[in-house]
Motif scaffolding. Structure first.
Motif, PDB file in Angstrom:
ATOM      1  N   GLN A 249      13.505   3.491 -11.193  1.00  0.00           N
ATOM      2  CA  GLN A 249      13.221   4.878 -10.818  1.00  0.00           C
ATOM      3  C   GLN A 249      12.913   5.714 -12.053  1.00  0.00           C
ATOM      4  O   GLN A 249      11.983   6.525 -12.046  1.00  0.00           O
ATOM      5  CB  GLN A 249      14.406   5.482 -10.064  1.00  0.00           C
ATOM      6  CG  GLN A 249      14.622   4.899  -8.689  1.00  0.00           C
ATOM      7  CD  GLN A 249      15.898   5.420  -8.056  1.00  0.00           C
ATOM      8  OE1 GLN A 249      16.940   5.519  -8.724  1.00  0.00           O
ATOM      9  NE2 GLN A 249      15.822   5.743  -6.781  1.00  0.00           N
TER      10      GLN A 249
ATOM     11  N   LEU B  78      12.539  16.345   0.672  1.00  0.00           N
ATOM     12  CA  LEU B  78      13.545  15.776   1.558  1.00  0.00           C
ATOM     13  C   LEU B  78      14.183  16.854   2.426  1.00  0.00           C
ATOM     14  O   LEU B  78      14.290  16.715   3.645  1.00  0.00           O
ATOM     15  CB  LEU B  78      14.622  15.037   0.764  1.00  0.00           C
ATOM     16  CG  LEU B  78      15.789  14.481   1.567  1.00  0.00           C
ATOM     17  CD1 LEU B  78      15.312  13.407   2.539  1.00  0.00           C
ATOM     18  CD2 LEU B  78      16.847  13.933   0.648  1.00  0.00           C
TER      19      LEU B  78
ATOM     20  N   HIS C 246      11.964  16.261   5.725  1.00  0.00           N
ATOM     21  CA  HIS C 246      12.462  15.016   6.285  1.00  0.00           C
ATOM     22  C   HIS C 246      13.932  15.025   6.668  1.00  0.00           C
ATOM     23  O   HIS C 246      14.439  14.018   7.162  1.00  0.00           O
ATOM     24  CB  HIS C 246      12.220  13.870   5.300  1.00  0.00           C
ATOM     25  CG  HIS C 246      10.768  13.653   4.996  1.00  0.00           C
ATOM     26  ND1 HIS C 246       9.885  13.152   5.917  1.00  0.00           N
ATOM     27  CD2 HIS C 246      10.049  13.904   3.883  1.00  0.00           C
ATOM     28  CE1 HIS C 246       8.680  13.085   5.379  1.00  0.00           C
ATOM     29  NE2 HIS C 246       8.754  13.538   4.145  1.00  0.00           N
TER      30      HIS C 246
ATOM     31  N   LEU D 245      16.588  11.944   8.701  1.00  0.00           N
ATOM     32  CA  LEU D 245      17.518  11.181   7.873  1.00  0.00           C
ATOM     33  C   LEU D 245      18.628  10.572   8.720  1.00  0.00           C
ATOM     34  O   LEU D 245      19.425  11.276   9.324  1.00  0.00           O
ATOM     35  CB  LEU D 245      18.097  12.103   6.802  1.00  0.00           C
ATOM     36  CG  LEU D 245      18.713  11.477   5.571  1.00  0.00           C
ATOM     37  CD1 LEU D 245      17.704  10.604   4.844  1.00  0.00           C
ATOM     38  CD2 LEU D 245      19.220  12.552   4.638  1.00  0.00           C
TER      39      LEU D 245
ATOM     40  N   GLU E 279      22.182   3.574   1.627  1.00  0.00           N
ATOM     41  CA  GLU E 279      21.040   4.174   0.929  1.00  0.00           C
ATOM     42  C   GLU E 279      19.733   3.590   1.438  1.00  0.00           C
ATOM     43  O   GLU E 279      18.757   4.314   1.655  1.00  0.00           O
ATOM     44  CB  GLU E 279      21.179   3.941  -0.578  1.00  0.00           C
ATOM     45  CG  GLU E 279      20.075   4.581  -1.395  1.00  0.00           C
ATOM     46  CD  GLU E 279      20.295   4.456  -2.893  1.00  0.00           C
ATOM     47  OE1 GLU E 279      19.299   4.614  -3.619  1.00  0.00           O
ATOM     48  OE2 GLU E 279      21.434   4.229  -3.338  1.00  0.00           O
ATOM     49  N   GLU E 280      19.714   2.277   1.649  1.00  0.00           N
ATOM     50  CA  GLU E 280      18.505   1.629   2.153  1.00  0.00           C
ATOM     51  C   GLU E 280      18.147   2.134   3.548  1.00  0.00           C
ATOM     52  O   GLU E 280      16.986   2.419   3.838  1.00  0.00           O
ATOM     53  CB  GLU E 280      18.691   0.107   2.171  1.00  0.00           C
ATOM     54  CG  GLU E 280      17.429  -0.632   2.549  1.00  0.00           C
ATOM     55  CD  GLU E 280      17.584  -2.136   2.458  1.00  0.00           C
ATOM     56  OE1 GLU E 280      16.644  -2.830   2.877  1.00  0.00           O
ATOM     57  OE2 GLU E 280      18.630  -2.614   1.978  1.00  0.00           O
TER      58      GLU E 280
ATOM     59  N   LEU F  78      16.711   5.650   3.245  1.00  0.00           N
ATOM     60  CA  LEU F  78      15.354   5.601   2.718  1.00  0.00           C
ATOM     61  C   LEU F  78      14.366   5.191   3.800  1.00  0.00           C
ATOM     62  O   LEU F  78      13.334   5.840   4.004  1.00  0.00           O
ATOM     63  CB  LEU F  78      15.276   4.639   1.535  1.00  0.00           C
ATOM     64  CG  LEU F  78      13.881   4.418   0.946  1.00  0.00           C
ATOM     65  CD1 LEU F  78      13.306   5.715   0.405  1.00  0.00           C
ATOM     66  CD2 LEU F  78      13.933   3.352  -0.137  1.00  0.00           C
ATOM     67  N   HIS F  79      14.685   4.127   4.525  1.00  0.00           N
ATOM     68  CA  HIS F  79      13.772   3.645   5.563  1.00  0.00           C
ATOM     69  C   HIS F  79      13.598   4.662   6.691  1.00  0.00           C
ATOM     70  O   HIS F  79      12.545   4.701   7.320  1.00  0.00           O
ATOM     71  CB  HIS F  79      14.239   2.298   6.105  1.00  0.00           C
ATOM     72  CG  HIS F  79      14.002   1.181   5.141  1.00  0.00           C
ATOM     73  ND1 HIS F  79      12.743   0.715   4.815  1.00  0.00           N
ATOM     74  CD2 HIS F  79      14.858   0.455   4.403  1.00  0.00           C
ATOM     75  CE1 HIS F  79      12.836  -0.244   3.927  1.00  0.00           C
ATOM     76  NE2 HIS F  79      14.129  -0.429   3.642  1.00  0.00           N
ATOM     77  N   SER F  80      14.605   5.481   6.921  1.00  0.00           N
ATOM     78  CA  SER F  80      14.502   6.461   8.004  1.00  0.00           C
ATOM     79  C   SER F  80      13.510   7.579   7.693  1.00  0.00           C
ATOM     80  O   SER F  80      12.986   8.207   8.607  1.00  0.00           O
ATOM     81  CB  SER F  80      15.876   7.048   8.330  1.00  0.00           C
ATOM     82  OG  SER F  80      16.326   7.945   7.337  1.00  0.00           O
TER      83      SER F  80
ATOM     84  N   LEU G  39      10.843   7.110   5.273  1.00  0.00           N
ATOM     85  CA  LEU G  39       9.553   6.579   4.836  1.00  0.00           C
ATOM     86  C   LEU G  39       8.569   6.598   5.995  1.00  0.00           C
ATOM     87  O   LEU G  39       8.959   6.411   7.148  1.00  0.00           O
ATOM     88  CB  LEU G  39       9.703   5.145   4.325  1.00  0.00           C
ATOM     89  CG  LEU G  39      10.371   4.972   2.975  1.00  0.00           C
ATOM     90  CD1 LEU G  39      10.532   3.485   2.653  1.00  0.00           C
ATOM     91  CD2 LEU G  39       9.574   5.659   1.882  1.00  0.00           C
TER      92      LEU G  39
END
Length: 131
Positions: A55, A90, A94, A98, A103-104, A107-109, A111
């Motif tokens: 990152q 965010l 978004h 959420l 964390e993954e 993030l996927h929610s 993207l």
């Protein structure tokens, strides 16, 4: 409310009075009163965040890319600038999407969904509907 740069502080800042989150946001997007020419960072609160090595590297690359394309150089664009933009994105764009426990998952929610690819939630909903 937090006091930014209050009188007599260790940082030696000028007194500015109490500032709430919306006032800070207003200053960031240009709805500001005259601050005597102080740099923008003086108006911001410190928050530590731990980032992965990839990152940090990608963020530095993005900052360099953004800076290379700029025409108006009246404002400094730093890694922190880009982090604040990402946080605003965010929170404003978004936050309602959420969802997740890791964390993954989170993030996927948020993207963008690729066409033809279903999320685990969508697969579960279809399975429940078939019963």
């Amino acid at each position: 409310m937090a006091k930014i740069g209050g009188t007599g502080d260790a940082g030696g800042g000028k007194g500015r009075g109490a500032v709430g989150g919306s006032a800070i946001l207003g200053r960031l997007i240009g709805d500001r009163d005259d601050q005597g020419g102080d740099p923008k960072w003086v108006t911001l609160e410190r928050k530590e965040a731990r980032l992965r090595a990839d990152q940090l590297s990608d963020l530095a690359d993005l900052r360099r890319h953004v800076n290379a394309r700029r025409q108006d150089r009246s404002e400094i664009i730093t890694d922190n600038t880009l982090i604040r933009v990402a946080v605003d994105l965010l929170l404003r764009g978004h936050a309602h999407r959420l969802r997740g426990d890791t964390e993954e998952d989170l993030l996927h929610s948020v993207l963008p969904k690729r066409p033809g690819v279903q999320s685990q939630e969508e697969v579960g909903q279809e399975a429940a509907g078939a019963e």
